[in-house]
Design an enzyme around this catalytic site. Structure first.
Site, PDB file in Angstrom:
ATOM      1  N   HIS A  62       0.852  -1.194   0.000  1.00 38.83           N
ATOM      2  CA  HIS A  62       0.000   0.000   0.000  1.00 38.83           C
ATOM      3  C   HIS A  62       0.884   1.238   0.000  1.00 38.83           C
ATOM      4  O   HIS A  62       2.097   1.154   0.146  1.00 38.83           O
ATOM      5  CB  HIS A  62      -0.977   0.006   1.176  1.00 38.83           C
ATOM      6  CG  HIS A  62      -0.352   0.076   2.529  1.00 38.83           C
ATOM      7  ND1 HIS A  62       0.488  -0.898   3.024  1.00 38.83           N
ATOM      8  CD2 HIS A  62      -0.440   1.009   3.515  1.00 38.83           C
ATOM      9  CE1 HIS A  62       0.880  -0.583   4.239  1.00 38.83           C
ATOM     10  NE2 HIS A  62       0.335   0.586   4.558  1.00 38.83           N
ATOM     11  N   HIS A  64       1.450   3.895   1.927  1.00 40.36           N
ATOM     12  CA  HIS A  64       1.930   4.654   3.082  1.00 40.36           C
ATOM     13  C   HIS A  64       3.444   4.865   3.056  1.00 40.36           C
ATOM     14  O   HIS A  64       4.199   4.053   2.509  1.00 40.36           O
ATOM     15  CB  HIS A  64       1.503   3.973   4.380  1.00 40.36           C
ATOM     16  CG  HIS A  64       0.073   4.252   4.738  1.00 40.36           C
ATOM     17  ND1 HIS A  64      -0.601   3.574   5.724  1.00 40.36           N
ATOM     18  CD2 HIS A  64      -0.814   5.155   4.239  1.00 40.36           C
ATOM     19  CE1 HIS A  64      -1.839   4.034   5.816  1.00 40.36           C
ATOM     20  NE2 HIS A  64      -1.991   4.993   4.927  1.00 40.36           N
ATOM     21  N   ASP A  66       5.823   4.588   5.067  1.00 42.75           N
ATOM     22  CA  ASP A  66       6.766   3.633   5.651  1.00 42.75           C
ATOM     23  C   ASP A  66       6.871   2.352   4.829  1.00 42.75           C
ATOM     24  O   ASP A  66       7.627   1.448   5.192  1.00 42.75           O
ATOM     25  CB  ASP A  66       6.390   3.304   7.098  1.00 42.75           C
ATOM     26  CG  ASP A  66       4.954   2.831   7.253  1.00 42.75           C
ATOM     27  OD1 ASP A  66       4.091   3.282   6.480  1.00 42.75           O
ATOM     28  OD2 ASP A  66       4.683   2.016   8.160  1.00 42.75           O
ATOM     29  N   HIS A  67       6.157   2.283   3.701  1.00 44.69           N
ATOM     30  CA  HIS A  67       6.173   1.070   2.880  1.00 44.69           C
ATOM     31  C   HIS A  67       6.605   1.311   1.429  1.00 44.69           C
ATOM     32  O   HIS A  67       7.301   0.482   0.851  1.00 44.69           O
ATOM     33  CB  HIS A  67       4.781   0.422   2.868  1.00 44.69           C
ATOM     34  CG  HIS A  67       4.384  -0.170   4.174  1.00 44.69           C
ATOM     35  ND1 HIS A  67       4.483  -1.508   4.457  1.00 44.69           N
ATOM     36  CD2 HIS A  67       3.898   0.416   5.304  1.00 44.69           C
ATOM     37  CE1 HIS A  67       4.079  -1.734   5.702  1.00 44.69           C
ATOM     38  NE2 HIS A  67       3.720  -0.578   6.227  1.00 44.69           N
TER      39      HIS A  67
END
Length: 252
Positions: A62, A64, A66-67
């Site tokens: 996804h 976000h 942090d990804h």
């Protein structure tokens, strides 16, 4: 098949010890799942983990921060596609993938599952007896949910899949996949019952519902609790079980 977990050095209240990046290798090929933020030391660790392997893609669960941020730069560096839901939330994968698609790596095919709830673009990746869940399921904690109706359907789907192992976006690998999924479903049903119980005495504001459902809550966590309660209320409204009032919410 060999799976390597690489922990990004981005600990925090929402990321726990950090974001998990995974390298899935088989037959001399590899894919990278959720390369995370643009942190030089983390990118160096990923490069080291894939040394000697033919990387065929970078998968993203996804959008976000942090990804996803390192996905396209790393894919460009390696000369491979990034794969994700598409253009959403400020992240656009090089190659959009959809529910039911497969990404071949060596002798395995990773199945793409569209699993909305945490975010609309959330994907899980199933291979062999395991599933990579991003933030749809974390180890040792619950997750923030945008769409509770979609999320409960996602949990039901994962329960039917019954993966032995869950490779979460944060926390240790989960060895009892079915048990943890069942715990997640039970937790959400109990929380929904708490929201309904909070309205049993009459109409209440969202703030009052949060105070009732989460007694003694750390003020720093109030925004997350409010988002969770609001998602439950939206689901209940879709089911015609609650309605908006001048005060806030009431049972129907």
């Amino acid at each position: 098949m060999n799976i390597t977990r690489i922990l990004a050095p981005n600990p925090g209240p929402f990321t726990g010890d950090g974001t998990n990046t995974y390298v899935v290798a088989t037959g001399g090929e590899a894919v990278i799942i959720d390369p995370g933020p643009m942190i030089d030391a983390h990118l160096a660790a990923i490069r080291e983990a894939v040394e000697g392997l033919k990387v065929v893609g970078v998968l993203v669960t996804h959008h976000h921060l942090d990804h996803a941020p390192a996905a396209n730069p790393l894919a460009g560096e390696l000369g491979v596609p990034s794969y994700g839901y598409g253009d959403y939330g400020g992240f656009q994968a090089i190659s959009a993938i959809a529910d039911g698609d497969g990404v071949r790596v060596g002798t395995e095919v990773i199945e793409v599952l569209h699993t909305p709830g945490h975010t609309a673009d959330s994907l899980c990746f199933a291979v062999s007896d395991g599933v990579f869940t991003g933030d749809t399921i974390k180890a040792g904690t619950t997750v923030v949910v945008e769409d509770m109706s979609a999320y409960m359907a996602t949990l039901d789907r994962l329960a039917a899949l019954a993966p032995t192992r869950i490779y979460p976006g944060h926390g240790d690998v989960i060895e009892d996949g079915p048990g943890v999924i069942d715990d997640y479903i039970t937790h959400r049903r109990r929380r929904e019952a708490d929201v309904v119980a909070a309205l049993a005495g009459g109409p209440r504001s969202t703030e009052d519902i949060v105070a009732s459902v989460y007694p003694g809550l750390d003020p720093a966590l109030r925004p997350l609790a409010t988002q969770s309660a609001t998602a439950h209320l939206a689901k209940l409204r879709e089911e015609s079980r609650v309605e908006r009032t001048g005060v806030g919410w009431a049972l129907r």
